[in-house]
Design an enzyme around this catalytic site. Structure first.
Site, short mmCIF file in Angstrom:
data_model
loop_
_atom_site.label_atom_id
_atom_site.label_comp_id
_atom_site.label_asym_id
_atom_site.label_seq_id
_atom_site.Cartn_x
_atom_site.Cartn_y
_atom_site.Cartn_z
N SER A 85 -5.85 -3.99 1.08
CA SER A 85 -6.32 -5.38 0.99
C SER A 85 -5.17 -6.29 1.41
O SER A 85 -4.57 -6.98 0.59
CB SER A 85 -6.73 -5.72 -0.45
OG SER A 85 -7.74 -4.86 -0.92
N GLU A 86 -4.85 -6.28 2.70
CA GLU A 86 -3.65 -7.00 3.15
C GLU A 86 -3.71 -8.49 2.81
O GLU A 86 -2.71 -9.09 2.43
CB GLU A 86 -3.43 -6.82 4.66
CG GLU A 86 -2.93 -5.44 5.05
CD GLU A 86 -4.03 -4.40 5.17
OE1 GLU A 86 -5.21 -4.78 5.06
OE2 GLU A 86 -3.73 -3.22 5.38
N PHE A 88 1.75 -1.65 8.56
CA PHE A 88 1.99 -1.74 10.01
C PHE A 88 1.92 -3.21 10.42
O PHE A 88 1.04 -3.94 9.94
CB PHE A 88 0.95 -0.93 10.80
CG PHE A 88 1.24 0.54 10.86
CD1 PHE A 88 1.88 1.10 11.96
CD2 PHE A 88 0.88 1.37 9.80
CE1 PHE A 88 2.16 2.47 12.00
CE2 PHE A 88 1.15 2.73 9.84
CZ PHE A 88 1.79 3.28 10.95
N HIS A 122 -1.40 0.42 16.23
CA HIS A 122 -0.32 0.72 15.30
C HIS A 122 1.04 0.66 15.98
O HIS A 122 2.00 1.25 15.52
CB HIS A 122 -0.50 2.11 14.68
CG HIS A 122 -1.59 2.18 13.64
ND1 HIS A 122 -2.91 1.93 13.93
CD2 HIS A 122 -1.55 2.48 12.32
CE1 HIS A 122 -3.63 2.07 12.83
NE2 HIS A 122 -2.84 2.40 11.84
N GLU A 180 0.83 -1.21 0.00
CA GLU A 180 0.00 0.00 0.00
C GLU A 180 0.87 1.26 0.00
O GLU A 180 1.83 1.35 0.78
CB GLU A 180 -0.90 -0.01 1.25
CG GLU A 180 -1.88 -1.17 1.25
CD GLU A 180 -2.40 -1.52 2.65
OE1 GLU A 180 -2.18 -0.75 3.59
OE2 GLU A 180 -3.02 -2.59 2.77
N ASP A 206 0.74 -4.47 12.91
CA ASP A 206 -0.57 -4.78 13.48
C ASP A 206 -1.50 -5.39 12.43
O ASP A 206 -2.38 -6.18 12.74
CB ASP A 206 -1.20 -3.50 14.02
CG ASP A 206 -0.24 -2.73 14.90
OD1 ASP A 206 -0.42 -2.71 16.12
OD2 ASP A 206 0.73 -2.14 14.35
#
Lengths: 290, 330
Positions: free
Chosen positions: B58-59, B82, B128, B28, B84
């Site tokens: 859209s991980e 991140f 985060h 991203e 997270d």
């Protein structure tokens, strides 16, 4: 070169006999774990595969993947041995029914994830300059997974050479499609700009014709498309428990793809194919159990 | 000016893309001029516009697509903005990428690298700032690699991308990005191992009073403390593995740990069920360490707060490391 109709029928019977035999082996206690059969959906597997280039195109199947595997490989021995947990299985017994890999064919027992992986494979081949179509098989139940919409979006955005094949068999395990999904599944991919073709998945010739046309378009670089096959799972989700309405099943049984295809060749040829494929499967199982 | 942790990673990505056309980078906001949230991918899209793919948020699909590309001969590097957000990637890594080679009996490989920054210290708050590597340890087929400030981060990244058949989860620490890769003159560093080396750092040639096992982000605080502790005549040996998904080699235990009474195992994850507890468990199995005083120090069992004062309370800091060392020696 299109395969003769008798070959399609032969492949469908090979799948049916193999799966009936697997269920039989299961009830004898010879199969561990589970077996998801695709009885009633053979025309989907055979029709789609007959439209593809088996040397180069890529398939990503799912937990109900025996039909896809056999239509791709005709490897009854490798499949049955795998399900029986034998070293001669296609993944040496590690994978079992849901985790098969052979040449350009992959399966996994996870819903949805394979769709993104297939888009990645399609883009990889496109990047290499190979004229390949990649096909993820999903069911209507998989439309409940968010992962597929991420994959639809990226496939359309990056014009991946993917033909999404949906086998709308009306059930996810025990739950009817209508109890799980709002709206019309047929229209979901369209909102990503992915054209959807809805076809009777019980008619192997219709499936082949539609798949051939869509695959040609995808291969020509016109972006991803979806083949949406209306079908029905005639057998239970896995081994036993089936609480569906008996009349409903009987209704669909009349449209069994093996019955619908009966008139396509002579009665004698049809009977011979049915008999030969039964013996073929039986012989393989006898050898494997020896 | 000494190269920073960030520059080392940037340079490595440029170099592997120049050396190997199979390397693709996706994630991203990684296109120039922005160049990624932490700028690790800066400049790449200008040099290799066809091989740097900016994705939507859209991980799961980023890692799914990258897995597919890896299966078909590429060496994709997926950036997850991140650490997270690795929770959104977990299914792809656990149930697909790390399974394929094992369950398909090595008929396929997945040379995939997923890079992501972990850790707090920047005031980003509970979603985060986490260290989630513990969630990805103990997964067969998945290597978890994390460079400390005493490693060559770029070299580790290059090894992960080019020389590993993967998949590799490559953890970067946010607090290290701006740090120069320089070592105080009083600290002696030994690097052990080839592909994913371990670093041993000492603030003296004297026999150590305390051996500290850690990795990644805490290496910054430890490196700051070492000269100061030496002045106080407290001799420490810091051992920093870069491969977190495997317990310490017995030769390291024999050569660098056995014989020292005080051992501190520390990271900035929440307590328990992670690298610290696994490391302690493995050390306990050595007869030579039976009587050792093995202590642990981890972050608090809570979220990572945004406010600095509260974040400092929750996380392991140089001050807490120092206090713990003094307490162990008292």
């Amino acid at each position: 070169m299109a395969e003769p109709i008798s070959d399609l029928i032969r492949q469908m019977w090979l799948i049916r006999h193999t799966e009936v035999a697997l269920l039989d082996l299961f009830s004898q206690g010879r199969v561990r774990g589970t077996v998801h059969t695709c009885q009633g959906q053979e025309a989907c597997a055979v029709g789609v595969l007959s439209a593809l280039n088996k040397d180069t195109d890529i398939l990503f199947s799912n937990h109900r993947g025996h039909g896809h595997y056999l239509a791709y490989s005709a490897d009854v021995k490798g499949l049955v041995a795998e399900v029986l947990g034998l070293p001669s299985g296609v993944c040496q017994g590690i994978g079992g029914s849901q985790h098969l890999q052979y040449k350009n064919f992959y399966t996994n027992g996870i819903q949805g994830a394979g769709v993104a992986i297939t888009v990645g494979m399609a883009l990889a081949e496109q990047y290499k300059g190979n004229n390949v179509v990649a096909v993820p098989f999903i069911g209507d139940g998989t439309f409940g997974e968010g992962a597929i919409y991420e994959a639809f979006n990226l496939a359309a955005l990056w014009r991946a050479p993917v033909m999404f094949v949906v086998e709308f068999n009306h059930y996810a395990q025990s739950t009817s499609s209508y109890m799980q999904h709002a709206g019309d599944l047929r229209t979901r991919a369209s909102s990503f700009g992915i054209p959807v073709t809805v076809i009777d998945g019980m008619d192997v010739l219709q499936v082949r014709a539609a798949a051939t046309e869509i695959a040609a378009s995808v291969r020509a670089g016109k972006g991803p498309a979806m083949l949406f096959l209306e079908t029905y799972r005639l057998g239970p989700h896995s081994k036993g428990d089936d609480f569906r309405d008996k009349d409903e099943i009987e209704h669909h049984r009349k449209r069994d793809p093996l019955i619908l295809s009966q008139h396509l060749i002579s009665a004698q040829d049809y009977a011979d194919i049915k008999q030969q494929t039964a013996s073929e499967v039986q012989q393989i199982i006898t050898e494997l159990l020896a | 000016m000494k190269t920073t942790y960030l520059e080392s990673l940037q340079q490595a990505l440029h170099q592997v893309m120049a050396d190997d056309p199979r390397v693709l980078v996706l994630g991203e906001d990684i296109l120039d001029p922005y160049g990624g949230a932490f700028k690790v991918t800066k400049g790449l899209s200008t040099h290799y516009p066809q091989r740097v793919l900016a994705t939507p948020i859209s991980e799961s699909a980023i890692v799914g697509l990258a897995t597919g590309m890896a299966l078909r001969g590429f060496r994709p590097v997926a950036e997850i903005m991140f650490g997270d957000f690795m929770a959104l990637v977990a299914d792809q890594l656990l149930n697909s990428a790390s399974k394929f080679a094992l369950m398909y009996q090595d008929k396929v490989s997945v040379p995939l690298v997923v890079r992501t920054p972990m850790g707090g210290g920047r005031g980003y708050g509970p979603t985060h700032s986490q260290c989630l590597e513990k969630m990805f340890l103990g997964i067969p087929g998945l290597k978890v690699v994390c460079p400390s400030i005493l490693h060559n981060p770029g070299q580790l990244l290059r090894q992960s991308i080019i020389n590993d058949d993967g998949p590799v989860l490559f953890i970067e620490y946010k607090n290290l990005y701006s740090q120069p890769l320089s070592v105080p003159k009083t600290v002696r560093v030994t690097t052990i191992g080839e592909q994913f080396p371990l670093v041993v750092a000492q603030n003296s040639d004297e026999k150590p009073d305390v051996i500290i096992l850690s990795y990644g982000g805490l290496s910054e605080s430890l490196l700051q403390l070492m000269p100061y502790l030496a002045d106080e005549e407290i001799y420490v040996r810091v051992i920093l593995p870069s491969l977190l998904s495997t317990t310490l080699d017995s030769a390291i235990v024999t050569d660098y740990i056995a014989g020292c009474h005080n051992i501190l195992v520390t990271d900035n994850n929440t307590p328990g069920y992670g690298w610290v507890s696994e490391t302690v468990c493995s050390l306990r199995q050595y007869a030579s360490l039976r009587n050792a005083n093995i202590c642990t120090l981890t972050a608090a069992d809570t979220v990572v707060p945004a406010a600095q004062r509260l974040e400092d309370e929750a996380l392991v800091t140089a001050a807490k490391l120092e206090q713990t060392i003094y307490r162990m020696l008292s």
